[in-house]
Motif scaffolding. Structure first.
Motif, PDB file in Angstrom:
ATOM      1  N   LYS A 113      -5.238 -10.677  -5.095  1.00 31.87           N
ATOM      2  CA  LYS A 113      -5.832  -9.617  -4.569  1.00 31.87           C
ATOM      3  C   LYS A 113      -6.833  -8.680  -5.557  1.00 31.87           C
ATOM      4  O   LYS A 113      -7.205  -7.848  -5.152  1.00 31.87           O
ATOM      5  N   HIS A 159     -10.502  -3.042   4.534  1.00 34.27           N
ATOM      6  CA  HIS A 159     -11.797  -2.839   3.892  1.00 34.27           C
ATOM      7  C   HIS A 159     -12.883  -2.223   4.885  1.00 34.27           C
ATOM      8  O   HIS A 159     -13.032  -2.420   6.001  1.00 34.27           O
ATOM      9  N   ARG A 169      -4.424  -1.159  -7.331  1.00 33.15           N
ATOM     10  CA  ARG A 169      -4.117  -2.690  -6.997  1.00 33.15           C
ATOM     11  C   ARG A 169      -3.373  -3.019  -8.333  1.00 33.15           C
ATOM     12  O   ARG A 169      -2.398  -3.749  -8.244  1.00 33.15           O
ATOM     13  N   GLU A 173      -4.650  -4.637   2.678  1.00 32.42           N
ATOM     14  CA  GLU A 173      -5.830  -3.676   2.660  1.00 32.42           C
ATOM     15  C   GLU A 173      -6.557  -3.754   3.875  1.00 32.42           C
ATOM     16  O   GLU A 173      -6.761  -4.674   4.682  1.00 32.42           O
ATOM     17  N   LEU A 214      -4.124  -0.089   1.604  1.00 35.12           N
ATOM     18  CA  LEU A 214      -4.997   0.359   0.960  1.00 35.12           C
ATOM     19  C   LEU A 214      -6.413   0.718   1.772  1.00 35.12           C
ATOM     20  O   LEU A 214      -6.831  -0.443   2.453  1.00 35.12           O
TER      21      LEU A 214
END
Length: 226
Positions: free
Chosen positions: A201, A34, A20, A32, A7
């Motif tokens: 998460k 970020h 999620r 993930e 992601l």
């Protein structure tokens, strides 16, 4: 063989949070990336990964998917969370899109100028109680799930949405006993129960750092920063 789902989003809820939630309920592990700096966003643009110059971006099954509803529908279809036929699917999608409309109003609160915050909260509270929650209260009368007696994308979004509402309005479900009973059942499912524990998460409510990062990555200026 496809690798783990990845992601690409900020370290916060936003539109990625429903993804999620759905992956968690489907039992799919994910990593993930970020976004913390504008250069990361510009690189995704340069590489052609953002069809409409927007995130969320989800790398899954050898594809790079954008547009939240498309991503959610793909995951739901793949993991049998989208009903048994076309008629169930359209009902699920109607419920899910209504929930997304409501959640998007909540998502925008951190970017709202302080002077406008109370009116925005009052508007969300009113619409939730008069427009949205009555729909789900009726659908859950005598039913365990919203559509077809089986968990779907809409159910996952509903539990997410009700928890978001309770963060802002703790007693909002007091008038909606079927919806509250549904929420209680859902949060006790093993995957969701684990997701709601510290260290998962699941992202916390957005804070000033989240807002600051989003604005910097997109090179935006908002009144909230005055």
């Amino acid at each position: 063989m496809a690798g783990k789902v990845v992601l690409y989003y900020f370290n916060g809820r936003g539109k990625m949070e429903s993804i999620r939630w759905l992956l968690t309920v489907a039992g799919v592990e994910f990593d993930e990336v970020h976004l913390t700096a504008r250069d990361q966003y510009l690189k995704l643009l340069k590489d052609g990964d953002l069809m409409f110059q927007q995130v969320p971006l989800v790398e899954i099954d050898g594809m790079k998917l954008v547009q939240t509803k498309a991503i959610l529908n793909y995951i739901a279809e793949k993991h049998n969370l989208q009903g048994k036929d076309l008629k169930e699917r359209v009902m699920i999608n109607m419920y899910a899109e209504g929930l997304m409309d409501l959640m998007e109003m909540i998502m925008m609160l951190p970017f709202t100028p302080p002077d406008d915050l109370k009116s925005k909260l009052d508007n969300i509270n009113t619409k939730a109680k008069e427009r949205y929650l009555p729909v789900f209260e009726k659908a859950l009368s005598g039913a365990q799930y919203l559509v077809g007696g089986k968990m779907s994308l809409a159910d996952v979004e509903l539990v997410e949405c009700t928890l978001m509402l309770e963060e802002k309005f703790p007693d909002i479900l007091s008038q909606f006993p079927n919806t509250k009973a549904f929420q209680n059942r859902m949060v006790n499912l093993p995957a969701i129960k684990k997701f709601l524990q510290p260290g998962s998460k699941r992202k916390p409510q957005p804070d000033e750092q989240y807002v600051k990062t989003v604005l910097e990555v997109f090179d935006m200026k908002m009144p909230i920063l005055k």
